[in-house]
Design a protein around this motif. Structure first.
Motif, PDB file in Angstrom:
ATOM      1  N   LEU A 239      -5.988  -8.321   4.483  1.00 22.35           N
ATOM      2  CA  LEU A 239      -6.291  -6.825   4.657  1.00 22.35           C
ATOM      3  C   LEU A 239      -4.474  -6.384   4.781  1.00 22.35           C
TER       4      LEU A 239
ATOM      5  N   ALA B  79      -2.117  -7.256   2.299  1.00 23.99           N
ATOM      6  CA  ALA B  79      -2.303  -6.663   1.051  1.00 23.99           C
ATOM      7  C   ALA B  79      -2.070  -5.325   0.741  1.00 23.99           C
ATOM      8  N   ALA B  80      -1.416  -4.747   2.162  1.00 26.97           N
ATOM      9  CA  ALA B  80      -1.707  -3.038   2.347  1.00 26.97           C
ATOM     10  C   ALA B  80      -0.157  -3.248   1.742  1.00 26.97           C
TER      11      ALA B  80
ATOM     12  N   ALA C 297       0.997  -4.258  -2.079  1.00 25.48           N
ATOM     13  CA  ALA C 297       0.950  -2.881  -2.499  1.00 25.48           C
ATOM     14  C   ALA C 297       1.612  -2.205  -2.766  1.00 25.48           C
TER      15      ALA C 297
ATOM     16  N   ALA D 229      -4.749  -0.939   1.045  1.00 23.07           N
ATOM     17  CA  ALA D 229      -5.773  -2.531   0.452  1.00 23.07           C
ATOM     18  C   ALA D 229      -6.707  -1.964   1.094  1.00 23.07           C
TER      19      ALA D 229
ATOM     20  N   ILE E  48     -10.972  -7.662  -1.867  1.00 26.15           N
ATOM     21  CA  ILE E  48      -9.600  -7.026  -0.937  1.00 26.15           C
ATOM     22  C   ILE E  48      -9.821  -5.362  -2.814  1.00 26.15           C
TER      23      ILE E  48
ATOM     24  N   THR F 240      -5.865  -2.668  -4.134  1.00 30.19           N
ATOM     25  CA  THR F 240      -5.681  -2.167  -3.696  1.00 30.19           C
ATOM     26  C   THR F 240      -5.327  -0.596  -4.307  1.00 30.19           C
TER      27      THR F 240
ATOM     28  N   ALA G 139      -6.149   3.597  -4.510  1.00 32.51           N
ATOM     29  CA  ALA G 139      -7.074   2.162  -3.603  1.00 32.51           C
ATOM     30  C   ALA G 139      -8.670   2.628  -3.689  1.00 32.51           C
TER      31      ALA G 139
END
Ligand code: THU
Length: 165
Positions: A25, A28-29, A32, A48, A56, A58, A77
């Motif tokens: 996670l 993913a952040a 993003a 995320a 997930i 984002t 998000a």
């Protein structure tokens, strides 16, 4: 008069100490942040959200020449998540950021994340609280390259919050 103390248990760790779900996670952040539109602040934020079904969603900050019309990464998000998964619980949110201001030429953005975790603004806390109050606690993972803070819920970041009228 009675005194009331509000306490919050925050976990602090490094990136390599995160469990695999949280690390994915946080990644993913971080990823993003690349989609931020931040020509005015040069501050690139990514968020995320881990949904109940494991997906997930984002978001990133989207700025505007009319400044207040822009939106933070966290709300982008959350609204993306709610609009694409209506009614589904959001389990966790991770947030990461880096600034292009002062970034040495040629240094990849991935080497330039904020050392200290960045924390969502009051407006984003309130917006996220709405989903938390409806569906249950949303864990908050604040990413920094030197340390990560994990808060148990949005409400823990917004004590004595307003949820209904
Ligand atoms: N910003 C976010 O996206 N999230 C935060 O938690 C703090 C600030 C954005 C808003 C604006 O585009 C830029 O960062 C500078 O404030």
């Amino acid at each position: 008069m009675r005194e009331i103390t509000i306490t919050t248990l925050i976990k602090e760790c490094r990136e390599d100490e995160l469990n695999p779900t949280d690390r994915e996670l946080a990644e993913a952040a971080k990823e993003a942040t690349r989609t931020a539109y931040a020509p005015y602040s040069q501050f690139h934020v990514g968020a995320a959200i881990l949904m109940e079904n494991g997906e997930i969603c984002t978001g990133s900050n989207q700025e505007n020449a009319a400044y207040p019309s822009g939106l933070c990464a966290e709300r982008t998000a959350a609204f993306h998540a709610s609009a694409t998964h209506p009614g589904m619980r959001m389990r966790k949110i991770a947030i990461a950021a880096w600034t292009a201001a002062g970034k040495p030429e040629g240094l990849p953005y991935a080497d330039y994340f904020q050392e200290m975790p960045i924390s969502p603004c009051g407006g984003c806390r309130q917006a996220l609280l709405e989903y938390e109050a409806r569906d249950g606690e949303i864990e908050v993972i604040l990413y920094g390259s030197s340390k990560i803070y994990i808060f148990p819920s949005i409400a823990s970041l917004l004590p004595f919050c307003f949820t209904s009228f």
